[in-house]
Scaffold this motif. Structure first.
Motif, PDB file in Angstrom:
ATOM      1  N   VAL A 163      42.483  30.985  48.649  1.00 47.72           N
ATOM      2  CA  VAL A 163      42.343  31.704  49.914  1.00 47.72           C
ATOM      3  C   VAL A 163      40.864  31.692  50.279  1.00 47.72           C
ATOM      4  O   VAL A 163      39.994  31.439  49.444  1.00 47.72           O
ATOM      5  N   HIS A 164      40.554  31.962  51.548  1.00 50.05           N
ATOM      6  CA  HIS A 164      39.162  31.945  52.006  1.00 50.05           C
ATOM      7  C   HIS A 164      38.305  32.870  51.139  1.00 50.05           C
ATOM      8  O   HIS A 164      38.709  33.994  50.851  1.00 50.05           O
ATOM      9  N   PRO A 165      37.145  32.408  50.666  1.00 49.71           N
ATOM     10  CA  PRO A 165      36.446  31.162  50.979  1.00 49.71           C
ATOM     11  C   PRO A 165      36.605  30.076  49.908  1.00 49.71           C
ATOM     12  O   PRO A 165      35.683  29.272  49.710  1.00 49.71           O
ATOM     13  N   ASP A 166      37.732  30.022  49.227  1.00 48.55           N
ATOM     14  CA  ASP A 166      37.982  28.985  48.223  1.00 48.55           C
ATOM     15  C   ASP A 166      38.755  27.837  48.871  1.00 48.55           C
ATOM     16  O   ASP A 166      39.938  27.989  49.185  1.00 48.55           O
ATOM     17  N   THR A 175      43.338  37.676  30.745  1.00 50.15           N
ATOM     18  CA  THR A 175      43.191  36.242  30.533  1.00 50.15           C
ATOM     19  C   THR A 175      41.869  35.818  31.168  1.00 50.15           C
ATOM     20  O   THR A 175      41.449  36.402  32.170  1.00 50.15           O
ATOM     21  N   PRO A 176      41.186  34.816  30.601  1.00 47.64           N
ATOM     22  CA  PRO A 176      39.872  34.426  31.118  1.00 47.64           C
ATOM     23  C   PRO A 176      39.932  34.008  32.585  1.00 47.64           C
ATOM     24  O   PRO A 176      40.855  33.327  33.015  1.00 47.64           O
ATOM     25  N   CYS A 177      38.930  34.422  33.352  1.00 46.28           N
ATOM     26  CA  CYS A 177      38.880  34.106  34.779  1.00 46.28           C
ATOM     27  C   CYS A 177      37.438  34.156  35.246  1.00 46.28           C
ATOM     28  O   CYS A 177      36.744  35.155  35.036  1.00 46.28           O
ATOM     29  N   GLY A 178      36.981  33.076  35.895  1.00 47.29           N
ATOM     30  CA  GLY A 178      35.612  33.030  36.387  1.00 47.29           C
ATOM     31  C   GLY A 178      35.346  34.038  37.484  1.00 47.29           C
ATOM     32  O   GLY A 178      34.280  34.654  37.534  1.00 47.29           O
ATOM     33  N   ILE A 179      36.311  34.224  38.401  1.00 45.57           N
ATOM     34  CA  ILE A 179      36.117  35.179  39.497  1.00 45.57           C
ATOM     35  C   ILE A 179      35.997  36.594  38.963  1.00 45.57           C
ATOM     36  O   ILE A 179      35.171  37.393  39.424  1.00 45.57           O
ATOM     37  N   LEU A 180      36.813  36.934  37.962  1.00 46.14           N
ATOM     38  CA  LEU A 180      36.795  38.279  37.399  1.00 46.14           C
ATOM     39  C   LEU A 180      35.732  38.472  36.327  1.00 46.14           C
ATOM     40  O   LEU A 180      35.565  39.586  35.824  1.00 46.14           O
ATOM     41  N   THR A 221      39.600  24.872  47.564  1.00 47.79           N
ATOM     42  CA  THR A 221      40.169  23.895  46.636  1.00 47.79           C
ATOM     43  C   THR A 221      41.660  23.691  46.895  1.00 47.79           C
ATOM     44  O   THR A 221      42.449  24.643  46.827  1.00 47.79           O
ATOM     45  N   PRO A 222      42.088  22.454  47.177  1.00 52.30           N
ATOM     46  CA  PRO A 222      43.497  22.205  47.536  1.00 52.30           C
ATOM     47  C   PRO A 222      44.458  22.477  46.392  1.00 52.30           C
ATOM     48  O   PRO A 222      45.614  22.837  46.627  1.00 52.30           O
ATOM     49  N   GLU A 223      44.012  22.320  45.137  1.00 54.25           N
ATOM     50  CA  GLU A 223      44.920  22.527  44.009  1.00 54.25           C
ATOM     51  C   GLU A 223      45.296  23.999  43.833  1.00 54.25           C
ATOM     52  O   GLU A 223      46.249  24.323  43.100  1.00 54.25           O
ATOM     53  N   ASN A 224      44.558  24.894  44.470  1.00 55.10           N
ATOM     54  CA  ASN A 224      44.858  26.325  44.356  1.00 55.10           C
ATOM     55  C   ASN A 224      45.546  26.893  45.595  1.00 55.10           C
ATOM     56  O   ASN A 224      45.945  28.057  45.599  1.00 55.10           O
ATOM     57  N   LYS A 225      45.693  26.070  46.639  1.00 52.26           N
ATOM     58  CA  LYS A 225      46.234  26.579  47.892  1.00 52.26           C
ATOM     59  C   LYS A 225      47.675  27.069  47.742  1.00 52.26           C
ATOM     60  O   LYS A 225      48.072  28.077  48.351  1.00 52.26           O
ATOM     61  N   GLY A 226      48.464  26.375  46.926  1.00 52.72           N
ATOM     62  CA  GLY A 226      49.857  26.764  46.758  1.00 52.72           C
ATOM     63  C   GLY A 226      49.996  28.203  46.269  1.00 52.72           C
ATOM     64  O   GLY A 226      50.707  29.017  46.877  1.00 52.72           O
ATOM     65  N   MET A 227      49.296  28.530  45.183  1.00 57.84           N
ATOM     66  CA  MET A 227      49.379  29.891  44.668  1.00 57.84           C
ATOM     67  C   MET A 227      48.654  30.869  45.577  1.00 57.84           C
ATOM     68  O   MET A 227      49.019  32.054  45.641  1.00 57.84           O
ATOM     69  N   ASP A 248      55.480  53.349  38.129  1.00 50.93           N
ATOM     70  CA  ASP A 248      55.814  52.067  38.745  1.00 50.93           C
ATOM     71  C   ASP A 248      54.670  51.078  38.515  1.00 50.93           C
ATOM     72  O   ASP A 248      53.633  51.415  37.945  1.00 50.93           O
ATOM     73  N   VAL A 249      54.868  49.854  38.971  1.00 49.84           N
ATOM     74  CA  VAL A 249      53.860  48.805  38.823  1.00 49.84           C
ATOM     75  C   VAL A 249      53.175  48.583  40.158  1.00 49.84           C
ATOM     76  O   VAL A 249      53.802  48.694  41.220  1.00 49.84           O
ATOM     77  N   SER A 250      51.878  48.290  40.124  1.00 44.87           N
ATOM     78  CA  SER A 250      51.119  48.037  41.348  1.00 44.87           C
ATOM     79  C   SER A 250      50.090  46.951  41.059  1.00 44.87           C
ATOM     80  O   SER A 250      49.695  46.738  39.909  1.00 44.87           O
ATOM     81  N   ALA A 251      49.647  46.259  42.106  1.00 47.14           N
ATOM     82  CA  ALA A 251      48.691  45.156  41.950  1.00 47.14           C
ATOM     83  C   ALA A 251      47.508  45.336  42.884  1.00 47.14           C
ATOM     84  O   ALA A 251      47.668  45.754  44.039  1.00 47.14           O
ATOM     85  N   LEU A 252      46.329  45.019  42.379  1.00 41.75           N
ATOM     86  CA  LEU A 252      45.109  44.946  43.165  1.00 41.75           C
ATOM     87  C   LEU A 252      44.674  43.488  43.205  1.00 41.75           C
ATOM     88  O   LEU A 252      44.543  42.846  42.153  1.00 41.75           O
ATOM     89  N   LEU A 253      44.472  42.955  44.405  1.00 43.99           N
ATOM     90  CA  LEU A 253      44.103  41.558  44.579  1.00 43.99           C
ATOM     91  C   LEU A 253      42.612  41.447  44.864  1.00 43.99           C
ATOM     92  O   LEU A 253      42.064  42.215  45.658  1.00 43.99           O
ATOM     93  N   VAL A 254      41.973  40.486  44.206  1.00 41.02           N
ATOM     94  CA  VAL A 254      40.526  40.316  44.300  1.00 41.02           C
ATOM     95  C   VAL A 254      40.219  39.008  45.011  1.00 41.02           C
ATOM     96  O   VAL A 254      40.543  37.927  44.507  1.00 41.02           O
ATOM     97  N   ARG A 255      39.614  39.085  46.190  1.00 35.77           N
ATOM     98  CA  ARG A 255      39.216  37.886  46.932  1.00 35.77           C
ATOM     99  C   ARG A 255      38.209  37.071  46.113  1.00 35.77           C
ATOM    100  O   ARG A 255      37.470  37.622  45.286  1.00 35.77           O
ATOM    101  N   PRO A 256      38.127  35.762  46.355  1.00 37.27           N
ATOM    102  CA  PRO A 256      37.199  34.933  45.569  1.00 37.27           C
ATOM    103  C   PRO A 256      35.764  35.397  45.629  1.00 37.27           C
ATOM    104  O   PRO A 256      35.020  35.271  44.654  1.00 37.27           O
ATOM    105  N   ASP A 257      35.322  35.962  46.766  1.00 31.92           N
ATOM    106  CA  ASP A 257      33.910  36.293  46.936  1.00 31.92           C
ATOM    107  C   ASP A 257      33.596  37.762  46.686  1.00 31.92           C
ATOM    108  O   ASP A 257      32.448  38.173  46.827  1.00 31.92           O
ATOM    109  N   LEU A 258      34.579  38.592  46.289  1.00 33.82           N
ATOM    110  CA  LEU A 258      34.323  40.017  46.161  1.00 33.82           C
ATOM    111  C   LEU A 258      33.253  40.327  45.120  1.00 33.82           C
ATOM    112  O   LEU A 258      32.399  41.190  45.336  1.00 33.82           O
ATOM    113  N   PHE A 259      33.285  39.611  43.999  1.00 29.52           N
ATOM    114  CA  PHE A 259      32.298  39.818  42.960  1.00 29.52           C
ATOM    115  C   PHE A 259      31.150  38.815  43.045  1.00 29.52           C
ATOM    116  O   PHE A 259      30.353  38.686  42.112  1.00 29.52           O
TER     117      PHE A 259
END
Length: 228
Positions: free
Chosen positions: A164-167, A87-92, A169-175, A213-224
């Motif tokens: 999450v740091h360094p983002d 799905t489209p994502c600016g960070i990715l 934005t309050p609208e994204n804090k919940g997720m 099995d299923v696994s997840a890799l999480l990408v911080r906002p500033d990694l890319f």
């Protein structure tokens, strides 16, 4: 014929039926409209993979983009993973820009649809990858909780982290706060990517997926290279 290319061809052929309501990339047109779905741009459109600059002057670091995104891309490409459902994502975006050259890369309008399509590929013997932002991760929770987690359908999730740091934005804090606890609750192993450990972390996640099995890799906002 290579099994991944054959699977990709079958998925494309299936999606050509308008009654399914899927949105996908069309190489010979700028936009495809399918009933009951949103308009979505072809993979080479700047709407799908925006330039490394955000509204308000927020920019990506070109150096970080070429380093971390390429490391992740190469680590994925060197393993028998695919097809890829994103799905489209600016960070990715820096990673998606490289992955879209693959014949088994598909742009999907919703995260739950991406998980559903990936499950079909997994049941066909593939090791699919789903890429999404955590702001839309909530859309996929029911599919993950009722299908993927209980039946341990193998797939790799790559989830960018907003709120999450360094983002700030309050609208994204919940997720931002809930993404990892939800994965824990579903029993899905996850790792937050660090630039100096990318190859090792992708290898660990791949071993989990290859093991069924299923696994997840999480990408911080500033990694890319994204910055607020």
């Amino acid at each position: 014929m290579d099994r991944r290319i054959l699977t990709a061809s079958l998925i494309r052929a299936t999606r050509d039926a308008p009654s399914h309501g899927w949105v996908h990339s069309v190489p010979d047109s700028r936009v495809r409209i399918v009933p009951d779905c949103r308009v979505h741009s072809a993979p080479d459109s700047p709407e799908t993979h925006p330039e490394p600059r955000r509204a308000g002057g927020e920019v990506f670091s070109e150096t970080r983009e070429k380093t971390a995104a390429s490391l992740v891309h190469d680590a994925l490409a060197n393993r028998p993973l695919g097809p890829y459902f994103a799905t489209p994502c600016g960070i990715l975006a820096p990673l998606l820009k490289q992955l879209q050259e693959r014949p088994d890369y598909f742009t999907v309008s919703r995260e739950d649809n991406a998980v559903g399509e990936a499950s079909g590929a997994a049941l066909g013997g593939m090791l699919p990858v789903v890429l999404m932002q955590n702001s839309g991760f909530g859309n996929s929770v029911n599919a993950l909780a009722s299908l993927i987690a209980p039946y341990r359908i193998p797939m790799l999730l790559i989830v960018s982290m907003r709120g999450v740091h360094p983002d700030p934005t309050p609208e994204n804090k919940g997720m931002g706060d809930l993404t990892e606890p939800i994965l824990d609750g579903l029993g899905i192993s996850h790792r937050t990517l660090h630039e100096e450990k990318i190859e090792h972390q992708v290898a660990e996640a791949f071993a989990t997926v290859e093991g069924g099995d299923v696994s997840a890799l999480l990408v911080r906002p500033d990694l890319f290279g994204w910055s607020a």
